[in-house]
Design a protein around this motif. Sequence first.
Motif, mmCIF file in Angstrom:
data_model
loop_
_atom_site.group_PDB
_atom_site.id
_atom_site.type_symbol
_atom_site.label_atom_id
_atom_site.label_comp_id
_atom_site.label_asym_id
_atom_site.label_seq_id
_atom_site.Cartn_x
_atom_site.Cartn_y
_atom_site.Cartn_z
ATOM 1 N N ALA A 177 0.816 -1.210 0.000
ATOM 2 C CA ALA A 177 0.000 0.000 0.000
ATOM 3 C C ALA A 177 0.853 1.265 0.000
ATOM 4 O O ALA A 177 0.469 2.271 -0.588
ATOM 5 N N ASP A 178 2.037 1.222 0.600
ATOM 6 C CA ASP A 178 2.861 2.427 0.713
ATOM 7 C C ASP A 178 3.880 2.593 -0.420
ATOM 8 O O ASP A 178 4.675 3.525 -0.400
ATOM 9 N N ASP A 179 3.844 1.758 -1.426
ATOM 10 C CA ASP A 179 4.802 1.831 -2.542
ATOM 11 C C ASP A 179 4.282 2.800 -3.612
ATOM 12 O O ASP A 179 3.916 2.422 -4.716
ATOM 13 N N ARG A 180 4.262 4.066 -3.273
ATOM 14 C CA ARG A 180 3.668 5.085 -4.152
ATOM 15 C C ARG A 180 4.479 5.329 -5.418
ATOM 16 O O ARG A 180 3.916 5.640 -6.459
ATOM 17 N N ALA A 181 5.791 5.192 -5.360
ATOM 18 C CA ALA A 181 6.619 5.430 -6.545
ATOM 19 C C ALA A 181 6.316 4.400 -7.636
ATOM 20 O O ALA A 181 6.136 4.748 -8.803
ATOM 21 N N THR A 182 6.220 3.135 -7.243
ATOM 22 C CA THR A 182 5.921 2.089 -8.213
ATOM 23 C C THR A 182 4.489 2.219 -8.704
ATOM 24 O O THR A 182 4.201 1.996 -9.881
ATOM 25 N N LYS A 183 3.582 2.601 -7.817
ATOM 26 C CA LYS A 183 2.189 2.786 -8.221
ATOM 27 C C LYS A 183 2.048 3.901 -9.244
ATOM 28 O O LYS A 183 1.251 3.798 -10.172
ATOM 29 N N ALA A 184 2.829 4.965 -9.094
ATOM 30 C CA ALA A 184 2.771 6.068 -10.054
ATOM 31 C C ALA A 184 3.190 5.589 -11.443
ATOM 32 O O ALA A 184 2.565 5.941 -12.450
ATOM 33 N N ALA A 185 4.231 4.760 -11.503
ATOM 34 C CA ALA A 185 4.664 4.200 -12.790
ATOM 35 C C ALA A 185 3.595 3.273 -13.350
ATOM 36 O O ALA A 185 3.327 3.259 -14.556
ATOM 37 N N ALA A 186 2.949 2.503 -12.479
ATOM 38 C CA ALA A 186 1.906 1.574 -12.914
ATOM 39 C C ALA A 186 0.699 2.326 -13.487
ATOM 40 O O ALA A 186 0.091 1.869 -14.457
#
Length: 104
Positions: free
Chosen positions: A38-47
């Motif tokens: 849930a806290d992996d915002r950098a990877t989520k932004a790329a996704a």
Amino acid sequence: MLEPETNVVAFKPRAAVAHHPRSLMERVYASGSLSLRADDRATKAAAVMLQALGLLLIEEIMADGTPRRLQRGEAKGAMDRPWRLLKPAFSGMPGVPDGGGLPA
């Protein structure tokens, strides 16, 4: 004059590791899916960017453990839950086997 020695070491806060969108897509395509905390915002932004291009599917993992497919535009509002990134089916339809005959 000699200066007194000190044992104080300044530590910089560790920034989130950002994955390049290409390496993220390669990891998802190689494994078929990838779970994100849930806290992996950098990877989520790329996704989110890859989802907008139609290269990834994103599922939000609900509190009871069930996945919910996020449509384009919904992902930014669901950043507080874990995600699963999926390789899209070759045909573009979920559940239809991809070009290699394997389910997406």
